[in-house]
Design a protein around this motif. Structure first.
Motif, PDB file in Angstrom:
ATOM      1  N   UNK A   1      -5.638  15.723 -53.240  1.00 22.60           N
ATOM      2  CA  UNK A   1      -4.550  16.694 -53.402  1.00 22.60           C
ATOM      3  C   UNK A   1      -3.268  16.232 -52.707  1.00 22.60           C
ATOM      4  N   UNK A   2      -3.420  15.469 -51.618  1.00 25.51           N
ATOM      5  CA  UNK A   2      -2.273  15.125 -50.780  1.00 25.51           C
ATOM      6  C   UNK A   2      -1.452  13.977 -51.355  1.00 25.51           C
ATOM      7  N   UNK A   3      -2.157  12.888 -51.743  1.00 24.57           N
ATOM      8  CA  UNK A   3      -1.409  11.692 -52.165  1.00 24.57           C
ATOM      9  C   UNK A   3      -1.804  11.158 -53.542  1.00 24.57           C
ATOM     10  N   UNK A   4      -2.791  11.787 -54.181  1.00 26.42           N
ATOM     11  CA  UNK A   4      -3.208  11.336 -55.505  1.00 26.42           C
ATOM     12  C   UNK A   4      -4.145  10.148 -55.492  1.00 26.42           C
ATOM     13  N   UNK A   5      -4.611   9.771 -54.281  1.00 22.51           N
ATOM     14  CA  UNK A   5      -5.533   8.648 -54.169  1.00 22.51           C
ATOM     15  C   UNK A   5      -6.918   8.994 -54.708  1.00 22.51           C
ATOM     16  N   UNK A   6      -7.727   7.958 -54.924  1.00 27.28           N
ATOM     17  CA  UNK A   6      -9.088   8.156 -55.424  1.00 27.28           C
ATOM     18  C   UNK A   6      -9.983   8.663 -54.300  1.00 27.28           C
ATOM     19  N   UNK A   7     -10.809   9.658 -54.612  1.00 30.80           N
ATOM     20  CA  UNK A   7     -11.782  10.162 -53.643  1.00 30.80           C
ATOM     21  C   UNK A   7     -13.116   9.453 -53.872  1.00 30.80           C
ATOM     22  N   UNK A   8     -13.771   9.097 -52.779  1.00 21.89           N
ATOM     23  CA  UNK A   8     -15.055   8.411 -52.909  1.00 21.89           C
ATOM     24  C   UNK A   8     -16.020   8.883 -51.826  1.00 21.89           C
ATOM     25  N   UNK A   9     -17.304   8.588 -52.018  1.00 25.15           N
ATOM     26  CA  UNK A   9     -18.328   8.907 -51.027  1.00 25.15           C
ATOM     27  C   UNK A   9     -18.641   7.645 -50.223  1.00 25.15           C
ATOM     28  N   UNK A  10     -18.509   7.718 -48.908  1.00 25.98           N
ATOM     29  CA  UNK A  10     -18.840   6.564 -48.076  1.00 25.98           C
ATOM     30  C   UNK A  10     -20.335   6.270 -48.167  1.00 25.98           C
ATOM     31  N   UNK A  11     -20.672   4.990 -48.018  1.00 25.20           N
ATOM     32  CA  UNK A  11     -22.077   4.596 -48.097  1.00 25.20           C
ATOM     33  C   UNK A  11     -22.933   5.337 -47.076  1.00 25.20           C
ATOM     34  N   UNK A  12     -22.384   5.532 -45.861  1.00 29.35           N
ATOM     35  CA  UNK A  12     -23.192   6.193 -44.829  1.00 29.35           C
ATOM     36  C   UNK A  12     -23.215   7.712 -44.970  1.00 29.35           C
ATOM     37  N   UNK A  13     -22.588   8.225 -46.034  1.00 28.59           N
ATOM     38  CA  UNK A  13     -22.663   9.663 -46.332  1.00 28.59           C
ATOM     39  C   UNK A  13     -23.679   9.965 -47.434  1.00 28.59           C
ATOM     40  N   UNK A  14     -24.357   8.951 -47.954  1.00 26.06           N
ATOM     41  CA  UNK A  14     -25.350   9.199 -49.009  1.00 26.06           C
ATOM     42  C   UNK A  14     -26.519   9.986 -48.429  1.00 26.06           C
ATOM     43  N   UNK A  15     -27.215  10.733 -49.277  1.00 22.41           N
ATOM     44  CA  UNK A  15     -28.326  11.565 -48.791  1.00 22.41           C
ATOM     45  C   UNK A  15     -29.379  10.722 -48.080  1.00 22.41           C
ATOM     46  N   UNK A  16     -29.692   9.566 -48.646  1.00 24.67           N
ATOM     47  CA  UNK A  16     -30.718   8.707 -48.047  1.00 24.67           C
ATOM     48  C   UNK A  16     -30.322   8.285 -46.635  1.00 24.67           C
ATOM     49  N   UNK A  17     -29.059   7.893 -46.470  1.00 27.50           N
ATOM     50  CA  UNK A  17     -28.574   7.465 -45.155  1.00 27.50           C
ATOM     51  C   UNK A  17     -28.532   8.624 -44.173  1.00 27.50           C
ATOM     52  N   UNK A  18     -28.116   9.796 -44.653  1.00 25.57           N
ATOM     53  CA  UNK A  18     -28.057  10.976 -43.788  1.00 25.57           C
ATOM     54  C   UNK A  18     -29.451  11.313 -43.261  1.00 25.57           C
ATOM     55  N   UNK A  19     -30.446  11.255 -44.126  1.00 22.60           N
ATOM     56  CA  UNK A  19     -31.813  11.575 -43.692  1.00 22.60           C
ATOM     57  C   UNK A  19     -32.323  10.544 -42.681  1.00 22.60           C
ATOM     58  N   UNK A  20     -31.912   9.289 -42.835  1.00 26.09           N
ATOM     59  CA  UNK A  20     -32.287   8.263 -41.854  1.00 26.09           C
ATOM     60  C   UNK A  20     -31.618   8.547 -40.506  1.00 26.09           C
ATOM     61  N   UNK A  21     -30.339   8.976 -40.567  1.00 21.30           N
ATOM     62  CA  UNK A  21     -29.628   9.313 -39.326  1.00 21.30           C
ATOM     63  C   UNK A  21     -30.284  10.508 -38.633  1.00 21.30           C
ATOM     64  N   UNK A  22     -30.777  11.444 -39.420  1.00 22.19           N
ATOM     65  CA  UNK A  22     -31.473  12.599 -38.852  1.00 22.19           C
ATOM     66  C   UNK A  22     -32.779  12.174 -38.175  1.00 22.19           C
ATOM     67  N   UNK A  23     -33.466  11.223 -38.787  1.00 16.64           N
ATOM     68  CA  UNK A  23     -34.702  10.708 -38.182  1.00 16.64           C
ATOM     69  C   UNK A  23     -34.409  10.098 -36.818  1.00 16.64           C
ATOM     70  N   UNK A  24     -33.331   9.323 -36.739  1.00 19.61           N
ATOM     71  CA  UNK A  24     -32.933   8.708 -35.473  1.00 19.61           C
ATOM     72  C   UNK A  24     -32.606   9.791 -34.446  1.00 19.61           C
ATOM     73  N   UNK A  25     -31.891  10.834 -34.887  1.00 16.68           N
ATOM     74  CA  UNK A  25     -31.552  11.938 -33.986  1.00 16.68           C
ATOM     75  C   UNK A  25     -32.823  12.606 -33.454  1.00 16.68           C
ATOM     76  N   UNK A  26     -33.764  12.915 -34.350  1.00 14.27           N
ATOM     77  CA  UNK A  26     -34.999  13.584 -33.931  1.00 14.27           C
ATOM     78  C   UNK A  26     -35.791  12.723 -32.953  1.00 14.27           C
ATOM     79  N   UNK A  27     -35.781  11.411 -33.178  1.00 14.52           N
ATOM     80  CA  UNK A  27     -36.577  10.500 -32.342  1.00 14.52           C
ATOM     81  C   UNK A  27     -35.914  10.221 -30.999  1.00 14.52           C
ATOM     82  N   UNK A  28     -34.591   9.946 -31.036  1.00 13.75           N
ATOM     83  CA  UNK A  28     -33.917   9.477 -29.822  1.00 13.75           C
ATOM     84  C   UNK A  28     -33.210  10.561 -29.027  1.00 13.75           C
ATOM     85  N   UNK A  29     -32.486  11.436 -29.727  1.00 11.37           N
ATOM     86  CA  UNK A  29     -31.612  12.375 -29.022  1.00 11.37           C
ATOM     87  C   UNK A  29     -32.241  13.741 -28.791  1.00 11.37           C
ATOM     88  N   UNK A  30     -32.975  14.252 -29.763  1.00  7.71           N
ATOM     89  CA  UNK A  30     -33.543  15.597 -29.626  1.00  7.71           C
ATOM     90  C   UNK A  30     -34.396  15.769 -28.367  1.00  7.71           C
TER      91      UNK A  30
END
Length: 217
Positions: free
Chosen positions: A152-181
């Motif tokens: 909306x701001x500049x007319x640029x193309x919107x995209x999904x970052x690789x680390x925002x994919x569902x598969x990557x997010x679930x892996x990040x959650x696994x790391x959180x549950x194992x290390x940080x929780x």
């Protein structure tokens, strides 16, 4: 107040940390900011951290702990701080306790932002970033652009970052549950944990957090 902020990726820690730190008049100390500052200023700790990062390795706990210690000793943190991203595991939590003990200080609260796992996936996997300016962020459910795939701001193309994919997010959650929780149980044993729901508008979550902290104070 001396507060540690914890929660899974997508819980809104960075956003809440900024508001809470402002409301409480204490510095927001983010691990990400610490790394960026030390690396850009080419401090000895920054050079050391970069040497690991350049090899694709995790920065050792002792380097992260040393950076956090240095920041917490700055004059603006004399009356308190809000830690975001540190401690990330029980070893770091134990090191923080030792640091504070040496200075005859202690934590006042550990604020746990609670959000269902499916909501985390929805929040992160739905993000779309502008290729022209990463500060322009949209969401397929919560902040839709006027034209699909266009900023909306500049007319640029919107995209999904690789680390925002569902598969990557679930892996990040696994790391959180194992290390940080596990630090939540560590701090629960000290009676420091204050858990609030991170669902709803940003202002609602901030209000909940401020109310919970004032009750706990």
């Amino acid at each position: 107040m001396r507060i540690v902020l914890v929660g899974p990726p997508g819980a809104g820690k960075g956003t809440q940390a900024a508001f809470l730190a402002k409301n409480l008049s204490i510095p927001h100390i983010s691990t990400g900011d610490l790394f960026r500052a030390n690396i850009s200023q080419q401090t000895e700790l920054g050079k050391l951290a970069k040497s690991f990062m350049d090899k694709g390795e995790l920065v050792p706990d002792e380097v992260t702990i040393a950076m956090a210690k240095d920041r917490m000793e700055q004059p603006d943190a004399e009356n308190g701080f809000l830690l975001d991203g540190f401690p990330r595991n029980v070893s770091q939590a134990e090191a923080l306790d030792e640091m504070l003990k040496v200075e005859s200080m202690k934590l006042d609260a550990v604020l746990d932002l609670e959000v269902p796992e499916d909501e985390v996936v929805k929040r992160i996997a739905g993000r779309r970033i502008c290729r022209n300016d990463s500060a322009h962020v949209f969401h397929v459910a919560y902040k839709q652009p006027k034209r699909e795939g266009v900023c909306d701001v500049c007319g640029g193309e919107l995209y999904q970052r690789d680390d925002d994919s569902e598969e990557t997010v679930r892996k990040r959650l696994e790391v959180y549950h194992t290390q940080t929780e596990p630090i939540i149980d560590y701090y629960k044993a000290q009676g420091l944990v204050v858990t609030i729901s991170a669902l709803g508008q940003v202002s609602e979550v901030t209000g909940r957090a401020m109310e919970a902290l004032s009750r706990d104070a």
